[in-house]
Design a protein around this motif. Sequence first.
Motif, PDB file in Angstrom:
ATOM      1  N   VAL A   1     -51.336  43.194   2.817  1.00 40.49           N
ATOM      2  CA  VAL A   1     -50.398  43.705   1.810  1.00 40.49           C
ATOM      3  C   VAL A   1     -50.500  45.225   1.717  1.00 40.49           C
ATOM      4  CG1 VAL A   1     -49.852  43.695  -0.666  1.00 40.49           C
ATOM      5  CG2 VAL A   1     -50.291  41.552   0.522  1.00 40.49           C
ATOM      6  N   ARG A   2     -51.713  45.754   1.728  1.00 38.47           N
ATOM      7  CA  ARG A   2     -51.883  47.213   1.688  1.00 38.47           C
ATOM      8  C   ARG A   2     -51.281  47.866   2.939  1.00 38.47           C
ATOM      9  NH1 ARG A   2     -53.821  48.542  -2.870  1.00 38.47           N
ATOM     10  NH2 ARG A   2     -55.608  47.551  -3.828  1.00 38.47           N
ATOM     11  N   HIS A   3     -51.456  47.233   4.094  1.00 38.48           N
ATOM     12  CA  HIS A   3     -50.876  47.752   5.329  1.00 38.48           C
ATOM     13  C   HIS A   3     -49.350  47.762   5.228  1.00 38.48           C
ATOM     14  CE1 HIS A   3     -50.653  48.697   9.570  1.00 38.48           C
ATOM     15  NE2 HIS A   3     -49.790  47.714   9.715  1.00 38.48           N
ATOM     16  N   HIS A   4     -48.792  46.702   4.665  1.00 37.35           N
ATOM     17  CA  HIS A   4     -47.345  46.642   4.495  1.00 37.35           C
ATOM     18  C   HIS A   4     -46.865  47.757   3.562  1.00 37.35           C
ATOM     19  CE1 HIS A   4     -43.321  45.118   4.165  1.00 37.35           C
ATOM     20  NE2 HIS A   4     -43.446  45.003   2.852  1.00 37.35           N
ATOM     21  N   ALA A   5     -47.586  48.002   2.497  1.00 39.89           N
ATOM     22  CA  ALA A   5     -47.208  49.081   1.565  1.00 39.89           C
ATOM     23  C   ALA A   5     -47.211  50.428   2.280  1.00 39.89           C
ATOM     24  CB  ALA A   5     -48.151  49.108   0.369  1.00 39.89           C
ATOM     25  N   GLN A   6     -48.209  50.634   3.142  1.00 41.13           N
ATOM     26  CA  GLN A   6     -48.257  51.885   3.912  1.00 41.13           C
ATOM     27  C   GLN A   6     -47.070  51.979   4.859  1.00 41.13           C
ATOM     28  OE1 GLN A   6     -52.067  51.651   5.788  1.00 41.13           O
ATOM     29  NE2 GLN A   6     -53.180  52.403   3.996  1.00 41.13           N
ATOM     30  N   ASN A   7     -46.686  50.859   5.472  1.00 38.05           N
ATOM     31  CA  ASN A   7     -45.529  50.864   6.362  1.00 38.05           C
ATOM     32  C   ASN A   7     -44.245  51.183   5.613  1.00 38.05           C
ATOM     33  OD1 ASN A   7     -46.998  50.327   8.649  1.00 38.05           O
ATOM     34  ND2 ASN A   7     -46.658  48.128   8.577  1.00 38.05           N
ATOM     35  N   VAL A   8     -44.092  50.647   4.419  1.00 35.55           N
ATOM     36  CA  VAL A   8     -42.900  50.935   3.614  1.00 35.55           C
ATOM     37  C   VAL A   8     -42.864  52.420   3.282  1.00 35.55           C
ATOM     38  CG1 VAL A   8     -41.799  50.543   1.371  1.00 35.55           C
ATOM     39  CG2 VAL A   8     -42.684  48.608   2.683  1.00 35.55           C
TER      40      VAL A   8
ATOM     41  N   ARG B   1     -40.808  50.357  -3.964  1.00 35.12           N
ATOM     42  CA  ARG B   1     -41.248  49.123  -3.300  1.00 35.12           C
ATOM     43  C   ARG B   1     -42.694  49.250  -2.835  1.00 35.12           C
ATOM     44  NH1 ARG B   1     -35.936  48.634   0.009  1.00 35.12           N
ATOM     45  NH2 ARG B   1     -34.663  47.453  -1.443  1.00 35.12           N
ATOM     46  N   SER B   2     -43.024  50.381  -2.260  1.00 39.19           N
ATOM     47  CA  SER B   2     -44.396  50.599  -1.802  1.00 39.19           C
ATOM     48  C   SER B   2     -45.364  50.483  -2.976  1.00 39.19           C
ATOM     49  CB  SER B   2     -44.525  51.970  -1.135  1.00 39.19           C
ATOM     50  OG  SER B   2     -45.852  52.213  -0.750  1.00 39.19           O
ATOM     51  N   TYR B   3     -45.005  51.071  -4.098  1.00 36.13           N
ATOM     52  CA  TYR B   3     -45.844  51.009  -5.289  1.00 36.13           C
ATOM     53  C   TYR B   3     -45.983  49.566  -5.768  1.00 36.13           C
ATOM     54  CZ  TYR B   3     -47.418  51.744 -10.079  1.00 36.13           C
ATOM     55  OH  TYR B   3     -48.114  51.688 -11.249  1.00 36.13           O
ATOM     56  N   GLU B   4     -44.878  48.830  -5.775  1.00 36.82           N
ATOM     57  CA  GLU B   4     -44.922  47.435  -6.215  1.00 36.82           C
ATOM     58  C   GLU B   4     -45.807  46.598  -5.291  1.00 36.82           C
ATOM     59  OE1 GLU B   4     -40.882  46.120  -6.507  1.00 36.82           O
ATOM     60  OE2 GLU B   4     -40.472  47.422  -8.207  1.00 36.82           O
TER      61      GLU B   4
ATOM     62  N   ASP C   1     -32.205  55.933  -2.010  1.00 35.46           N
ATOM     63  CA  ASP C   1     -32.824  55.007  -1.054  1.00 35.46           C
ATOM     64  C   ASP C   1     -34.317  55.308  -0.913  1.00 35.46           C
ATOM     65  OD1 ASP C   1     -30.388  53.751  -0.496  1.00 35.46           O
ATOM     66  OD2 ASP C   1     -29.945  55.149   1.154  1.00 35.46           O
ATOM     67  N   LEU C   2     -34.653  56.583  -0.817  1.00 37.07           N
ATOM     68  CA  LEU C   2     -36.054  56.982  -0.669  1.00 37.07           C
ATOM     69  C   LEU C   2     -36.855  56.617  -1.916  1.00 37.07           C
ATOM     70  CD1 LEU C   2     -35.630  60.426   1.104  1.00 37.07           C
ATOM     71  CD2 LEU C   2     -36.236  58.231   2.121  1.00 37.07           C
ATOM     72  N   ASN C   3     -36.254  56.829  -3.079  1.00 34.44           N
ATOM     73  CA  ASN C   3     -36.940  56.462  -4.324  1.00 34.44           C
ATOM     74  C   ASN C   3     -37.177  54.960  -4.389  1.00 34.44           C
ATOM     75  OD1 ASN C   3     -37.186  59.039  -5.296  1.00 34.44           O
ATOM     76  ND2 ASN C   3     -35.279  58.968  -6.457  1.00 34.44           N
ATOM     77  N   GLN C   4     -36.195  54.202  -3.900  1.00 33.06           N
ATOM     78  CA  GLN C   4     -36.341  52.748  -3.909  1.00 33.06           C
ATOM     79  C   GLN C   4     -37.472  52.317  -2.982  1.00 33.06           C
ATOM     80  OE1 GLN C   4     -32.801  50.593  -2.804  1.00 33.06           O
ATOM     81  NE2 GLN C   4     -33.427  48.814  -3.977  1.00 33.06           N
TER      82      GLN C   4
END
Length: 101
Positions: free
Chosen positions: A82-89, A16-19, A9-12
């Motif tokens: 989008v960058r903020h969302h990646a940080q949240n993920v 997702r954050s990377y994507e 789950d953590l890897n996923q």
Amino acid sequence: MSSAITPADLNQCASRSYEVQLLAGRVEAGITEIEAVHRRLSQLELTSWESPAGRAYRLSVGLQAAALRRAMEQLNHAVAAVRHHAQNVAAWSTRTAAGGY
């Protein structure tokens, strides 16, 4: 049904954050292309055509340049979101791994 977070789950989440970061990069690349078009339009706008058709064309180019400026502003806001969302993920996966929630 177990509610435990697995390493998979953590890897996923990390994936997702990377994507999402990649998506932000693609949007930024689009902004760079729009900036190049905007520069070319601005150069055309500076051309001094004195005929009625030339003035109409220059006005049209100016309107298009203004629309591109607004689009660039909106895309810059989108990149930030989008960058903020990646940080949240990424933060969610870190908190979850540490037992936060």
